[in-house]
Design an enzyme around this catalytic site. Structure first.
Site, short mmCIF file in Angstrom:
data_model
loop_
_atom_site.label_atom_id
_atom_site.label_comp_id
_atom_site.label_asym_id
_atom_site.label_seq_id
_atom_site.Cartn_x
_atom_site.Cartn_y
_atom_site.Cartn_z
N ASP A 51 -1.46 14.56 12.88
CA ASP A 51 -1.56 15.90 12.28
C ASP A 51 -0.91 15.92 10.90
O ASP A 51 -1.49 16.40 9.92
CB ASP A 51 -0.92 16.95 13.18
CG ASP A 51 -1.71 17.19 14.45
OD1 ASP A 51 -2.90 16.82 14.49
OD2 ASP A 51 -1.15 17.75 15.41
N HIS A 63 -7.26 -6.30 0.29
CA HIS A 63 -6.13 -5.37 0.33
C HIS A 63 -5.08 -5.79 1.35
O HIS A 63 -3.89 -5.56 1.15
CB HIS A 63 -6.66 -3.97 0.66
CG HIS A 63 -5.60 -2.90 0.65
ND1 HIS A 63 -4.83 -2.63 -0.48
CD2 HIS A 63 -5.17 -2.05 1.61
CE1 HIS A 63 -3.99 -1.65 -0.21
NE2 HIS A 63 -4.17 -1.30 1.05
N SER A 121 0.84 -1.20 0.00
CA SER A 121 0.00 0.00 0.00
C SER A 121 0.88 1.25 0.00
O SER A 121 1.67 1.42 -0.92
CB SER A 121 -0.96 -0.06 1.20
OG SER A 121 -2.06 0.79 1.02
#
Length: 242
Positions: free
Chosen positions: A164, A223, A81
């Protein structure tokens, strides 16, 4: 710079495994330990993940250069991924460091789905009230709950993720950068047969950058093919990385 876990004899051929978004090197412990009979397996925590340093940026150029620092010569490279995209950019920018490349269930394209909902869910957990990891799972998507909870430090009451930066850089994570040239070495694009991440229409883009690409699928896997079919995934690595 990156925090790494290693398995096997350092004198054996090196095999680097780059994990995906919200993961860590230890997610790969079972497969890495099994492969360590044949390879020296290096499993880093990618930047902004696990015990690796936190940064304000999370581009694939950043991640590829981080991985390059872990390699001192031609090595086998596996990436899943997000880690697969980082591994592709590593091969394109530093082909001399990649002996063979395995890209697990991802293509060098921009994806429309986002993962920001998982960041919001992790932020919504009141960590101050958590005594056991299972208590934090109520707000998380059941399909990825156990996976996400592996990145929760219950004792320190914090996520081992720079949420963040990952949120701010999500557009870069979902995309694939403009990279010149191609990687002419052997490359295996290994997908889950039940996954929709690698489509037939992606093959021209893959072949343009990786002209020696081969394609294979693991049956009854999505996946998270390495977690759903670990023995089959391991066998594919051994067959290709020779």
């Amino acid at each position: 710079m990156l925090n790494i876990l290693t398995h096997g004899d350092p004198a054996a051929p090196k095999l680097l495994i780059a994990h995906g978004l919200f993961g860590s090197g230890r997610n790969w412990n079972v497969i890495a330990k099994r492969l360590s009979d044949q390879y020296f397996v290096v499993c880093p925590d990618m930047r902004n993940h696990g015990s690796s340093p936190r940064f304000d940026t999370h581009s694939y150029f950043d991640m590829a250069d981080d991985l390059a620092e872990l390699l001192d010569g031609p090595s086998y490279v596996v990436g899943h991924s997000m880690g697969g995209k980082a591994a592709m950019v590593l091969a394109l920018r530093h082909p001399e460091l990649v002996k063979r490349l395995i890209v697990a269930d991802i293509a060098p394209v921009t994806y429309r789905h986002t993962q920001s909902q998982h960041i919001n869910a992790m932020r919504s957990v009141d960590l101050s009230a958590i005594e056991r990891r299972s208590e934090a799972g109520k707000n998380l998507d059941p399909e990825v709950r156990d996976f996400l909870l592996q990145s929760l430090d219950v004792k320190e009451k914090r996520w081992l993720l720079n949420l963040d930066t990952l949120e701010a850089e999500m557009p870069k994570i979902l995309s694939f950068p403009e990279v010149s040239g191609s990687y002419d070495g052997p490359a295996l694009f290994l997908s889950g047969a039940d996954s929709d991440y690698v489509q037939p229409e992606h093959r021209p883009a893959i072949k343009n950058l990786f002209p020696n690409a081969h394609f294979a699928k693991l049956r009854d896997a999505g996946h998270w093919l390495h977690a759903q079919k670990p023995r089959e995934f391991e066998a594919a690595v051994r067959a290709f990385c020779v």
